[in-house]
Design an enzyme around this catalytic site. Structure first.
Site, PDB file in Angstrom:
ATOM      1  N   ASP A 122       0.873  -1.164  -0.085  1.00 20.59           N
ATOM      2  CA  ASP A 122      -0.016   0.145   0.161  1.00 20.59           C
ATOM      3  C   ASP A 122       0.956   1.290   0.055  1.00 20.59           C
ATOM      4  O   ASP A 122       1.745   1.267   0.252  1.00 20.59           O
ATOM      5  CB  ASP A 122      -0.746   0.080   1.307  1.00 20.59           C
ATOM      6  CG  ASP A 122      -1.631  -1.092   1.767  1.00 20.59           C
ATOM      7  OD1 ASP A 122      -1.827  -1.920   0.631  1.00 20.59           O
ATOM      8  OD2 ASP A 122      -1.759  -1.409   2.988  1.00 20.59           O
TER       9      ASP A 122
HETATM   10  N1  URA Z   1      -1.075  -6.039   4.003  1.00 24.58           N
HETATM   11  C1  URA Z   1      -1.444  -4.742   3.824  1.00 24.58           C
HETATM   12  O1  URA Z   1      -2.454  -4.476   4.413  1.00 24.58           O
HETATM   13  N2  URA Z   1      -0.797  -3.727   3.180  1.00 24.58           N
HETATM   14  C2  URA Z   1       0.197  -4.100   2.563  1.00 24.58           C
HETATM   15  O2  URA Z   1       0.762  -3.233   1.790  1.00 24.58           O
HETATM   16  C3  URA Z   1       0.814  -5.490   2.450  1.00 24.58           C
HETATM   17  C4  URA Z   1       0.044  -6.251   2.964  1.00 24.58           C
END
Ligand code: URA
Length: 249
Positions: A122
């Site tokens: 993310d």
């Molecule tokens: N899980 C998440 O919530 N975000 C990420 O970036 C990777 C795994």
């Protein structure tokens, strides 16, 4: 004898020595499109076996082609580990803001096959992310069947309930909107607001959703390790990348 005939017939295909048109090579490695090749060749110095190239249709091998004084970069595929900083998006769309590809050489965006991240992190998550142009490698790395562990460090808003350890390990946690339950995950609570979690799959926003499901929303998320590669062993600072050997994973 039969073996040597076989070898000499197929070596150019099986080995690294494959001939291709110069315009195809330029397009494959992201220098320019095949259409642009004629004018690109005029504006740059390209030699094959030491002789100046002038025709886009000339047959060349990447090993003996020198472009503006340099060999072709990563001729056998790109496999790099990037330390994604917070604030960058795993997207090819420059309109969306800072994208992870801004952190890599611009020419790579035009390679064919295209480069892509192996899974995503993310915007607000930092950590290790692989970039490659090898579709089979992406499949191998993201397939839950391969059990490649991805380790995350988590900071939460509320204390992490002890029951989460058993729930995450049980393989029964069903996240909203998902057809399949989460595979068993190892959770190590380090203190009330901090934990490490090891996943072998990558559902959308999985870590954040798992912790939200137990009433401890994530405020900080970092991935220090995939398989046996760690940010520390690769000596990466945020925004830096390094090539790695995919066979070492
Ligand atoms: N899980 C998440 O919530 N975000 C990420 O970036 C990777 C795994």
């Amino acid at each position: 004898m039969i073996f040597s005939v076989f070898q000499s017939c197929f070596l150019p295909i099986l080995g690294k020595t494959s001939f291709m048109r110069l315009d195809a090579l330029l397009s494959r490695f992201g220098y320019c499109s095949r259409r642009e090749a004629i004018s690109w060749i005029k504006r740059h110095t390209i030699t094959y076996k030491g002789e100046l190239c002038t025709s886009p249709s000339q047959k060349v091998t990447h090993e003996e082609t020198i472009i503006d004084g340099e060999h072709v970069e990563f001729p056998n595929g790109i496999y790099v580990a990037l330390y994604k900083p917070v604030g960058y998006i795993c997207s090819h769309d420059e309109e969306e803001g800072d994208i992870i590809y801004d952190l890599l050489p611009y020419q790579w965006r035009h390679r064919n096959p295209a480069i892509s991240s192996v899974g995503r992190l993310d915007k607000d998550t930092s950590g290790l992310l692989f970039i490659t142009d090898d579709g089979k490698f992406i499949h191998r790395m993201t397939s839950p069947k391969k059990h490649i562990p991805k380790i995350y460090e988590v900071e939460t808003e509320n204390p992490i309930p002890a029951e989460a350890v058993e729930l995450f390990a049980s393989g029964t946690l069903q996240l909203e909107g998902e057809r399949q339950v989460c595979r068993p995950a190892e959770l190590i609570i380090t203190d009330a607001l901090h934990a490490r979690i090891i996943l072998t799959e990558g559902k959308y926003h999985q870590v954040r959703r798992m912790f939200a499901a137990v009433g401890a929303p994530v405020v900080k998320l970092h991935r220090p390790q995939i398989g046996n590669l760690t940010i520390e062993s690769l000596e990466l600072e945020p925004g830096e990348w390094v090539a790695f050997d995919p066979n070492e994973l």
